[in-house]
Design an enzyme around this catalytic site. Structure first.
Site, PDB file in Angstrom:
ATOM      1  N   LEU A  64       0.835  -1.203   0.000  1.00 34.90           N
ATOM      2  CA  LEU A  64       0.000   0.000   0.000  1.00 34.90           C
ATOM      3  C   LEU A  64       0.871   1.255   0.000  1.00 34.90           C
ATOM      4  O   LEU A  64       2.055   1.186   0.339  1.00 34.90           O
ATOM      5  CB  LEU A  64      -0.908  -0.041   1.233  1.00 34.90           C
ATOM      6  N   PRO A  65       0.282   2.409  -0.336  1.00 36.41           N
ATOM      7  CA  PRO A  65       1.119   3.610  -0.473  1.00 36.41           C
ATOM      8  C   PRO A  65       1.825   4.055   0.813  1.00 36.41           C
ATOM      9  O   PRO A  65       3.019   4.304   0.797  1.00 36.41           O
ATOM     10  CB  PRO A  65       0.130   4.680  -0.952  1.00 36.41           C
ATOM     11  N   THR A  95       6.236   0.761   2.269  1.00 35.40           N
ATOM     12  CA  THR A  95       7.229   1.531   3.027  1.00 35.40           C
ATOM     13  C   THR A  95       6.465   2.461   3.962  1.00 35.40           C
ATOM     14  O   THR A  95       5.773   3.377   3.509  1.00 35.40           O
ATOM     15  CB  THR A  95       8.120   2.379   2.086  1.00 35.40           C
ATOM     16  N   LYS A 170      14.987   0.287   5.528  1.00 33.45           N
ATOM     17  CA  LYS A 170      14.511   0.927   4.295  1.00 33.45           C
ATOM     18  C   LYS A 170      14.640   2.453   4.381  1.00 33.45           C
ATOM     19  O   LYS A 170      15.162   3.092   3.471  1.00 33.45           O
ATOM     20  CB  LYS A 170      13.051   0.514   4.055  1.00 33.45           C
ATOM     21  N   LYS A 245       8.305  11.424   0.617  1.00 33.03           N
ATOM     22  CA  LYS A 245       7.582  10.638   1.632  1.00 33.03           C
ATOM     23  C   LYS A 245       8.566   9.882   2.531  1.00 33.03           C
ATOM     24  O   LYS A 245       8.463   9.910   3.757  1.00 33.03           O
ATOM     25  CB  LYS A 245       6.632   9.639   0.949  1.00 33.03           C
TER      26      LYS A 245
HETATM   27  P1  NAD Z   1       0.877   2.478  -5.933  1.00 31.39           P
HETATM   28  O1  NAD Z   1       0.143   3.709  -5.515  1.00 31.39           O
HETATM   29  O2  NAD Z   1       1.121   2.248  -7.391  1.00 31.39           O
HETATM   30  O3  NAD Z   1       0.105   1.165  -5.375  1.00 31.39           O
HETATM   31  C1  NAD Z   1      -0.587   1.115  -4.170  1.00 31.39           C
HETATM   32  C2  NAD Z   1      -1.909   0.396  -4.423  1.00 31.39           C
HETATM   33  O4  NAD Z   1      -2.638   0.318  -3.197  1.00 31.39           O
HETATM   34  C3  NAD Z   1      -2.801   1.128  -5.432  1.00 31.39           C
HETATM   35  O5  NAD Z   1      -3.199   0.228  -6.439  1.00 31.39           O
HETATM   36  C4  NAD Z   1      -3.978   1.584  -4.566  1.00 31.39           C
HETATM   37  O6  NAD Z   1      -5.206   1.651  -5.293  1.00 31.39           O
HETATM   38  C5  NAD Z   1      -4.008   0.509  -3.501  1.00 31.39           C
HETATM   39  N1  NAD Z   1      -4.736   0.903  -2.306  1.00 31.39           N
HETATM   40  C6  NAD Z   1      -4.688   2.089  -1.643  1.00 31.39           C
HETATM   41  N2  NAD Z   1      -5.515   2.059  -0.587  1.00 31.39           N
HETATM   42  C7  NAD Z   1      -6.089   0.819  -0.578  1.00 31.39           C
HETATM   43  C8  NAD Z   1      -7.048   0.188   0.248  1.00 31.39           C
HETATM   44  N3  NAD Z   1      -7.587   0.833   1.284  1.00 31.39           N
HETATM   45  N4  NAD Z   1      -7.419  -1.075  -0.046  1.00 31.39           N
HETATM   46  C9  NAD Z   1      -6.890  -1.717  -1.123  1.00 31.39           C
HETATM   47  N5  NAD Z   1      -5.984  -1.157  -1.948  1.00 31.39           N
HETATM   48  C10 NAD Z   1      -5.594   0.093  -1.675  1.00 31.39           C
HETATM   49  O7  NAD Z   1       2.246   2.484  -5.132  1.00 31.39           O
HETATM   50  P2  NAD Z   1       3.549   1.580  -5.418  1.00 31.39           P
HETATM   51  O8  NAD Z   1       4.475   2.318  -6.319  1.00 31.39           O
HETATM   52  O9  NAD Z   1       3.093   0.210  -5.775  1.00 31.39           O
HETATM   53  O10 NAD Z   1       4.231   1.583  -3.981  1.00 31.39           O
HETATM   54  C11 NAD Z   1       3.723   0.796  -2.908  1.00 31.39           C
HETATM   55  C12 NAD Z   1       4.681   0.935  -1.732  1.00 31.39           C
HETATM   56  O11 NAD Z   1       5.986   0.469  -2.118  1.00 31.39           O
HETATM   57  C13 NAD Z   1       4.862   2.364  -1.238  1.00 31.39           C
HETATM   58  O12 NAD Z   1       4.940   2.358   0.156  1.00 31.39           O
HETATM   59  C14 NAD Z   1       6.188   2.790  -1.869  1.00 31.39           C
HETATM   60  O13 NAD Z   1       6.855   3.781  -1.096  1.00 31.39           O
HETATM   61  C15 NAD Z   1       6.948   1.484  -1.872  1.00 31.39           C
HETATM   62  N6  NAD Z   1       7.993   1.380  -2.899  1.00 31.39           N
HETATM   63  C16 NAD Z   1       7.765   1.832  -4.171  1.00 31.39           C
HETATM   64  C17 NAD Z   1       8.779   1.722  -5.112  1.00 31.39           C
HETATM   65  C18 NAD Z   1       8.566   2.210  -6.538  1.00 31.39           C
HETATM   66  O14 NAD Z   1       9.548   2.332  -7.281  1.00 31.39           O
HETATM   67  N7  NAD Z   1       7.325   2.497  -6.958  1.00 31.39           N
HETATM   68  C19 NAD Z   1      10.010   1.150  -4.781  1.00 31.39           C
HETATM   69  C20 NAD Z   1      10.199   0.655  -3.482  1.00 31.39           C
HETATM   70  C21 NAD Z   1       9.173   0.786  -2.545  1.00 31.39           C
END
Ligand code: NAD
Length: 299
Positions: A64-65, A95, A170, A245
């Protein structure tokens, strides 16, 4: 195994697909229905609620975000902790701040659900390729149980210590990354302003004591490297807003620990300014634009 997966966005989508590819029965839920499509297309079952996704799961994975999303997904009236069966393993790969990670894990353990924090590095390319690094906060016993599942999505699975330490690893890594990227951006911009060729300067730094990942693998100056965001207008990669963030998580955690993060606080302010100027969607290496309006590379 039967796996429930909540949150199939940029990272969770490809991670879930890799689990399906490995032959596991996976049910996915996301508030954005459209995000389920690629996972269902790969063979997963699309669920219309958290409860439906985890009904018969042996392990639940969330991606999740940020912390508020994790709280609502786990603590909500129809959330994971309300719906999950006793003994089911919970893994959160988002994260988030270590305090929230420990609080959620403690409440889960209190009702008989062992829980690990397992944030990742490696970006969306690593998620697609199944080469992520997992930083895991869990007991040794729980780690041994989840490692084979995480290994289907990553190539390096590291136990950092007990609950919350995956998140600590992290956010500390990303603190180093943000500061080093700003350092490289500042030095590259200064060097070019003083008349040195950016490629020559990067070559010197990369074989001298200034060498770091931000310089030798992800150089922010356009034209110095191919296949990095600086070579494609700072698109793709790791968004400046996501870095902001993570810096917020680090400085908040530092406040709670009464620990100084002098350069981290400066880095956070710089990224906040960059984001406020409307650049939050650019890759975080675009921070070089704060030092050189339009850095001119060789290419
Ligand atoms: P994203 O926003 O693409 O995905 C998050 C998903 O969670 C979305 O599909 C959203 O609709 C869903 N969501 C939100 N609230 C929800 C709920 N209540 N119930 C069900 N689903 C829900 O984000 P991401 O890029 O996939 O990143 C996810 C995590 O990983 C974050 O914490 C980010 O910091 C971390 N991260 C991201 C990256 C990157 O390069 N994108 C790299 C390492 C870590």
């Amino acid at each position: 195994m039967r796996i429930g997966f909540i949150g199939v966005g940029n990272m969770g989508g490809p991670m879930a697909r890799n689990l399906v590819k490995a032959g596991h029965a996976l049910a996915a839920y996301d508030v954005v229905r459209g995000n389920l499509e690629s996972v269902v297309g790969a063979g997963a079952r699309g669920a219309d609620s958290i409860r439906a996704a985890i009904a018969d799961a042996e392990i639940v994975i969330t991606m999740l975000p940020s912390s508020p999303h994790v709280r609502s997904v786990y603590f909500g009236d129809d959330g994971v902790l309300a719906a999950v069966g006793r003994g089911v393993i919970l893994v959160d790969s988002s994260t988030i701040d270590p305090h929230t990670a420990r609080e959620v894990a403690a409440r889960a353990a209190g009702q008989g659900n062992p829980m690990a924090d397992a944030p990742v590095s490696g970006g969306t390319n690593g998620a697609e390729a199944g080469t992520l690094t997992f930083m895991v906060g869990a007991t040794e016993e729980l780690f041994a149980r989840i490692e084979p599942v995480l290994a289907l999505m990553g190539k390096k699975i590291v136990r950092c210590g007990d609950s919350g330490t995956g998140q600590v690893a992290k956010i500390c890594n990303n603190l180093v990354l943000a500061i080093s990227m700003i350092g490289v951006a500042e030095a590259m911009s200064l060097g070019v302003a003083l008349g040195i060729d950016p490629g020559v300067l990067a070559g010197i730094v990369n074989s001298s004591s200034g060498r770091c990942w931000s310089s030798d693998s992800y150089n922010p100056f356009p034209g110095v490297m191919a296949n990095v965001p600086a070579a494609r207008g700072y698109t793709g990669g790791f968004g400046a807003d996501l870095m902001l963030k993570d810096l917020g998580l680090a400085t908040d955690a530092a406040k709670q620990a009464r620990q100084p993060v002098v350069l981290g606080a400066a880095a956070e302010q710089l990224y906040r300014l960059f984001s406020a100027q409307g650049h939050g969607a650019l890759d975080f290496s675009a921070i070089i634009q704060m030092f050189t309006k339009e850095p001119k590379g060789q290419a």
